[in-house]
Design a protein around this motif. Structure first.
Motif, PDB file in Angstrom:
ATOM      1  N   LYS A   1      -6.819  11.287  -6.691  1.00  0.00           N
ATOM      2  CA  LYS A   1      -5.515  11.909  -6.903  1.00  0.00           C
ATOM      3  C   LYS A   1      -4.866  11.339  -8.153  1.00  0.00           C
ATOM      4  N   ALA A   2      -3.759  10.617  -8.038  1.00  0.00           N
ATOM      5  CA  ALA A   2      -3.016  10.178  -9.212  1.00  0.00           C
ATOM      6  C   ALA A   2      -3.547   8.890  -9.840  1.00  0.00           C
TER       7      ALA A   2
ATOM      8  N   MET B   1       0.827  -1.205   0.000  1.00  0.00           N
ATOM      9  CA  MET B   1       0.000   0.000   0.000  1.00  0.00           C
ATOM     10  C   MET B   1       0.864   1.259   0.000  1.00  0.00           C
ATOM     11  N   ARG B   2       1.898   1.272   0.828  1.00  0.00           N
ATOM     12  CA  ARG B   2       2.787   2.434   0.894  1.00  0.00           C
ATOM     13  C   ARG B   2       3.558   2.603  -0.410  1.00  0.00           C
ATOM     14  N   ALA B   3       4.108   1.522  -0.924  1.00  0.00           N
ATOM     15  CA  ALA B   3       4.925   1.619  -2.132  1.00  0.00           C
ATOM     16  C   ALA B   3       4.106   2.032  -3.347  1.00  0.00           C
ATOM     17  N   GLU B   4       2.858   1.619  -3.406  1.00  0.00           N
ATOM     18  CA  GLU B   4       2.021   1.950  -4.560  1.00  0.00           C
ATOM     19  C   GLU B   4       1.376   3.330  -4.461  1.00  0.00           C
ATOM     20  N   ALA B   5       1.092   3.817  -3.251  1.00  0.00           N
ATOM     21  CA  ALA B   5       0.247   5.016  -3.172  1.00  0.00           C
ATOM     22  C   ALA B   5       0.584   5.992  -2.059  1.00  0.00           C
ATOM     23  N   GLU B   6       1.765   5.937  -1.494  1.00  0.00           N
ATOM     24  CA  GLU B   6       2.085   6.870  -0.408  1.00  0.00           C
ATOM     25  C   GLU B   6       1.867   8.318  -0.836  1.00  0.00           C
ATOM     26  N   GLY B   7       2.156   8.625  -2.090  1.00  0.00           N
ATOM     27  CA  GLY B   7       1.977   9.989  -2.588  1.00  0.00           C
ATOM     28  C   GLY B   7       0.531  10.438  -2.619  1.00  0.00           C
ATOM     29  N   ASP B   8      -0.399   9.499  -2.541  1.00  0.00           N
ATOM     30  CA  ASP B   8      -1.825   9.825  -2.523  1.00  0.00           C
ATOM     31  C   ASP B   8      -2.383   9.865  -1.102  1.00  0.00           C
ATOM     32  N   GLY B   9      -1.512   9.797  -0.109  1.00  0.00           N
ATOM     33  CA  GLY B   9      -1.942   9.886   1.284  1.00  0.00           C
ATOM     34  C   GLY B   9      -2.576   8.612   1.793  1.00  0.00           C
ATOM     35  N   GLN B  10      -3.056   8.674   3.023  1.00  0.00           N
ATOM     36  CA  GLN B  10      -3.610   7.481   3.653  1.00  0.00           C
ATOM     37  C   GLN B  10      -4.834   6.949   2.938  1.00  0.00           C
TER      38      GLN B  10
ATOM     39  N   TRP C   1      -8.393  -3.307 -10.370  1.00  0.00           N
ATOM     40  CA  TRP C   1      -7.256  -2.692 -11.040  1.00  0.00           C
ATOM     41  C   TRP C   1      -7.179  -1.212 -10.693  1.00  0.00           C
ATOM     42  N   PHE C   2      -5.989  -0.680 -10.728  1.00  0.00           N
ATOM     43  CA  PHE C   2      -5.764   0.761 -10.665  1.00  0.00           C
ATOM     44  C   PHE C   2      -4.466   1.042 -11.400  1.00  0.00           C
ATOM     45  N   PHE C   3      -4.333   2.248 -11.879  1.00  0.00           N
ATOM     46  CA  PHE C   3      -3.056   2.687 -12.429  1.00  0.00           C
ATOM     47  C   PHE C   3      -3.007   4.195 -12.455  1.00  0.00           C
ATOM     48  N   GLN C   4      -1.826   4.701 -12.701  1.00  0.00           N
ATOM     49  CA  GLN C   4      -1.571   6.139 -12.694  1.00  0.00           C
ATOM     50  C   GLN C   4      -1.318   6.587 -14.136  1.00  0.00           C
ATOM     51  N   PRO C   5      -2.340   7.149 -14.786  1.00  0.00           N
ATOM     52  CA  PRO C   5      -2.160   7.578 -16.174  1.00  0.00           C
ATOM     53  C   PRO C   5      -1.426   8.912 -16.250  1.00  0.00           C
ATOM     54  N   SER C   6      -0.922   9.202 -17.428  1.00  0.00           N
ATOM     55  CA  SER C   6      -0.279  10.505 -17.617  1.00  0.00           C
ATOM     56  C   SER C   6      -1.309  11.595 -17.887  1.00  0.00           C
ATOM     57  N   GLY C   7      -2.524  11.191 -18.235  1.00  0.00           N
ATOM     58  CA  GLY C   7      -3.596  12.148 -18.503  1.00  0.00           C
ATOM     59  C   GLY C   7      -4.876  11.700 -17.826  1.00  0.00           C
ATOM     60  N   ALA C   8      -5.967  11.834 -18.578  1.00  0.00           N
ATOM     61  CA  ALA C   8      -7.276  11.459 -18.058  1.00  0.00           C
ATOM     62  C   ALA C   8      -7.399   9.938 -17.931  1.00  0.00           C
ATOM     63  N   CYS C   9      -8.308   9.507 -17.084  1.00  0.00           N
ATOM     64  CA  CYS C   9      -8.588   8.076 -16.929  1.00  0.00           C
ATOM     65  C   CYS C   9      -9.341   7.584 -18.161  1.00  0.00           C
ATOM     66  N   PRO C  10      -8.935   6.456 -18.726  1.00  0.00           N
ATOM     67  CA  PRO C  10      -9.722   5.884 -19.820  1.00  0.00           C
ATOM     68  C   PRO C  10     -11.036   5.308 -19.280  1.00  0.00           C
ATOM     69  N   ALA C  11     -12.014   5.169 -20.150  1.00  0.00           N
ATOM     70  CA  ALA C  11     -13.312   4.619 -19.734  1.00  0.00           C
ATOM     71  C   ALA C  11     -13.188   3.171 -19.283  1.00  0.00           C
ATOM     72  N   GLN C  12     -12.286   2.412 -19.939  1.00  0.00           N
ATOM     73  CA  GLN C  12     -12.080   1.011 -19.585  1.00  0.00           C
ATOM     74  C   GLN C  12     -10.600   0.691 -19.536  1.00  0.00           C
ATOM     75  N   TRP C  13     -10.280  -0.313 -18.743  1.00  0.00           N
ATOM     76  CA  TRP C  13      -8.912  -0.827 -18.662  1.00  0.00           C
ATOM     77  C   TRP C  13      -9.027  -2.298 -18.322  1.00  0.00           C
TER      78      TRP C  13
END
Length: 140
Positions: A124-125, A18-27, A102-114
């Protein structure tokens, strides 16, 4: 009461993820990553069929988490991170990750599907994606 059986080692492992994947997005962002992990174990569906433990989920290959390939993941879990992991293991869910696999950090907007799963929102990211209830009823 835990929704996924776990040991103290599993708590630390999930906390590190959890920390390694999303610490930058807070708790809250870290809690959402925990939701995705717990959902993958509960789901037993799609790309996550047969995952029954936290360890199997964290180190799944292919289809696992990028963080396990980075040194930061291998640092010891902090007590605050363990408390967050315990919350997700007890079943606390946080939108938009409530039913996400699933989750991921896109460089832009979130796609409708992944991975053929619909976007349930962004925090956040990170963008989160959930299966339909008919494809994966155990995460609902």
């Amino acid at each position: 009461m835990a929704v996924v059986q776990h040991t103290s080692n599993d708590i630390s492992l999930l906390a590190r993820l959890m920390r390694a994947e999303a610490e930058g997005d807070g708790q809250l962002g870290m809690l959402m990553v925990g939701n995705v992990g717990v959902n993958r174990v509960l789901g037993n569906c799609l790309d996550f069929e047969g995952l029954r433990t936290i360890q199997q989920m964290v180190f799944q290959s292919p289809g696992g988490f990028e963080a396990t390939q980075k040194g930061y993941f291998y640092q010891a879990a902090r007590s605050v991170d363990k408390r967050l992991a315990e919350r997700t293991l007890k079943g606390e869910r946080f939108h938009p990750a409530s039913n996400a696999l699933w989750f991921f950090q896109p460089s832009g907007a979130c796609p409708a599907q992944w991975y053929n799963q619909w976007n349930t929102g962004r925090f956040k990211a990170h963008c989160f994606f959930s299966p339909t209830e008919s494809d994966c009823p155990n995460v609902y």
